[in-house]
Design a protein around this motif. Structure first.
Motif, mmCIF file in Angstrom:
data_model
loop_
_atom_site.group_PDB
_atom_site.id
_atom_site.type_symbol
_atom_site.label_atom_id
_atom_site.label_comp_id
_atom_site.label_asym_id
_atom_site.label_seq_id
_atom_site.Cartn_x
_atom_site.Cartn_y
_atom_site.Cartn_z
ATOM 1 N N ASP A 8 0.832 -1.210 0.000
ATOM 2 C CA ASP A 8 0.000 0.000 0.000
ATOM 3 C C ASP A 8 0.864 1.257 0.000
ATOM 4 N N LEU A 9 1.970 1.221 0.741
ATOM 5 C CA LEU A 9 2.862 2.388 0.786
ATOM 6 C C LEU A 9 3.476 2.655 -0.579
ATOM 7 N N ALA A 17 11.499 6.132 1.346
ATOM 8 C CA ALA A 17 10.215 5.541 1.725
ATOM 9 C C ALA A 17 9.827 5.992 3.125
ATOM 10 N N GLY A 18 8.643 6.532 3.242
ATOM 11 C CA GLY A 18 8.158 7.036 4.513
ATOM 12 C C GLY A 18 8.407 8.514 4.715
ATOM 13 N N LYS A 40 14.947 2.531 8.570
ATOM 14 C CA LYS A 40 14.923 3.921 8.114
ATOM 15 C C LYS A 40 13.530 4.540 8.272
ATOM 16 N N LEU A 41 12.526 3.732 8.638
ATOM 17 C CA LEU A 41 11.166 4.264 8.778
ATOM 18 C C LEU A 41 10.454 3.714 10.006
ATOM 19 N N TYR A 42 11.219 3.629 11.117
ATOM 20 C CA TYR A 42 10.671 3.320 12.439
ATOM 21 C C TYR A 42 10.243 1.869 12.609
ATOM 22 N N ALA A 45 4.912 -0.272 10.314
ATOM 23 C CA ALA A 45 5.633 0.979 10.080
ATOM 24 C C ALA A 45 5.234 1.600 8.741
ATOM 25 N N CYS A 46 5.056 0.766 7.728
ATOM 26 C CA CYS A 46 4.640 1.277 6.416
ATOM 27 C C CYS A 46 3.227 1.836 6.478
#
Length: 371
Positions: free
Chosen positions: A56-57, A181-182, A202-204, A249-250
């Motif tokens: 989805d991201l 990304a993010g 890189k995105l929690y 996270a995403c």
């Protein structure tokens, strides 16, 4: 205020929502997702959900997502997997000189096996020219790989334009979007990419998890052979704990990726730095076409390493190395042709979702005391 963390490009903290989402996998969801019984099927459903959250991201199909151990493995799978699968069509690969080592080193490995590389220059902002890429294309070019954004200076590359060129010439195109990304919208269809890398930390999400988007119809040779996990692209029982974390996270990133709050905070910080240091500080990278959280600046005639060493309570980074009093510019700044008296004073501040104005004011105060 004892400590301030401004090194989010190196690694992000684990989001509390991600940690909460992962906890049941340490206790309840212990079955093998390949098993057809009561313990395995719920885990398989959780894996499917995680894959959907990642897709989805990126605006793709869940079946186009392969979970990996991180960005480095995803890059290796993309580059080596494509090269080995299409060796009969050609051996030429195009990239840039400022790629992350997770791209450069696999390509050097392939070069030892016969691959031919064209490594393109970048301009003063750290941006590659789409025109240069088209000029570099040969009859035996099989792959182009250009990072979506530079991890050091934050410059965003013209990926969409490069993707159009690659598609027109029927060449596979991969981008490493680990830093993007993010932070900015990443739509694989708008970018015209065939493969795209993301990294969880890189995105929690946790360290040790990543994913590779592989467009349907793009064929790769797996690097890890065994049973048919991950649609036959990566053998081995899936790490459901970490995959669930990446998925959550995403999902969180998708809700806030278009918010301007982080960019506003970075602009606020840059304004405070310019106000404090005037002409003694310069920005490295593109002023506008860059990640909203990344601020790579140089303190003129200073050494970035010395500045950070004098503020041990500040977590930030400098890509330049210091050995026996001699400063060696980072490869990225060197390729950008940043003069040594500027580049040696480079410091990368990368902000994140937990950064506050109060912290930034404190950092400016620390820097003024030291400089």
């Amino acid at each position: 205020m004892n400590k301030v963390y401004l090194d989010y490009n190196a690694s992000t903290p684990l989001a509390p929502e991600v940690a909460d989402h992962m906890y049941p996998f340490l206790k309840d969801f212990y079955g093998n997702p390949s098993a057809v019984h009561w313990a395995g099927q719920p885990v398989k459903e959780k894996m499917n959900r995680a894959r959907e959250q990642v897709s989805d991201l990126l605006s793709c199909s869940p079946e186009e997502i392969i979970f990996t151990s991180g960005g480095s493995e995803a890059n290796n799978l993309a580059l080596k997997g494509y090269y080995f699968k299409h060796l009969s069509k050609g051996k030429h690969i195009i990239t840039s000189k400022i790629e992350h080592p997770a791209i450069i080193e696999p390509l050097k490995f392939l070069e030892r096996l016969g691959a031919e590389l064209t490594m393109l220059d970048v301009d003063k902002y750290g941006m590659v020219s789409a025109g240069d890429i088209e000029k570099a294309i040969r009859e035996d070019t099989i792959l182009i790989t250009i990072m979506h954004s530079n991890n050091e200076v934050g410059t965003l590359q013209p990926i969409e334009e490069i993707g159009e060129i690659a598609r027109r010439h029927k060449i596979a195109f991969h981008t490493d979007a680990s830093q993007s990304a993010g932070k900015v919208p990443v739509d694989v269809n708008e970018l015209n990419v065939d493969m795209l890398t993301i990294a969880g930390h890189k995105l929690y999400a946790p360290k040790g998890i990543g994913a590779l988007y592989i467009r349907k119809g793009t064929e790769l040779e797996p690097l890890i052979h065994g049973a048919g996990h991950e649609f036959g692209m990566r053998a081995g029982t899936e790490n459901t704990l970490l995959a669930a974390g990446l998925g959550k996270a995403c999902e969180l990133a998708g809700k806030h990726v278009s918010d301007s709050g982080l960019a506003d905070l970075t602009d606020y910080f840059w304004g405070k730095l310019k106000e404090s240091f005037g002409e003694e500080i310069v920005l490295n990278g593109h002023e506008e076409k860059r990640l909203p959280n990344t601020l790579n600046v140089s303190f003129m005639n200073r050494i970035g390493w010395d500045i950070l060493s004098a503020i041990p309570q500040l977590a930030a980074s400098t890509g330049s190395a210091c050995h026996a009093g001699k400063v060696e510019l980072s490869p990225v700044l060197r390729e950008m042709e940043v003069p040594e008296y500027i580049g040696m004073g480079a410091v990368r501040f990368s902000l994140g979702k937990f950064t506050t104005k109060e912290e930034l004011d404190q950092v400016v105060s620390w820097l003024k005391e030291v400089i």
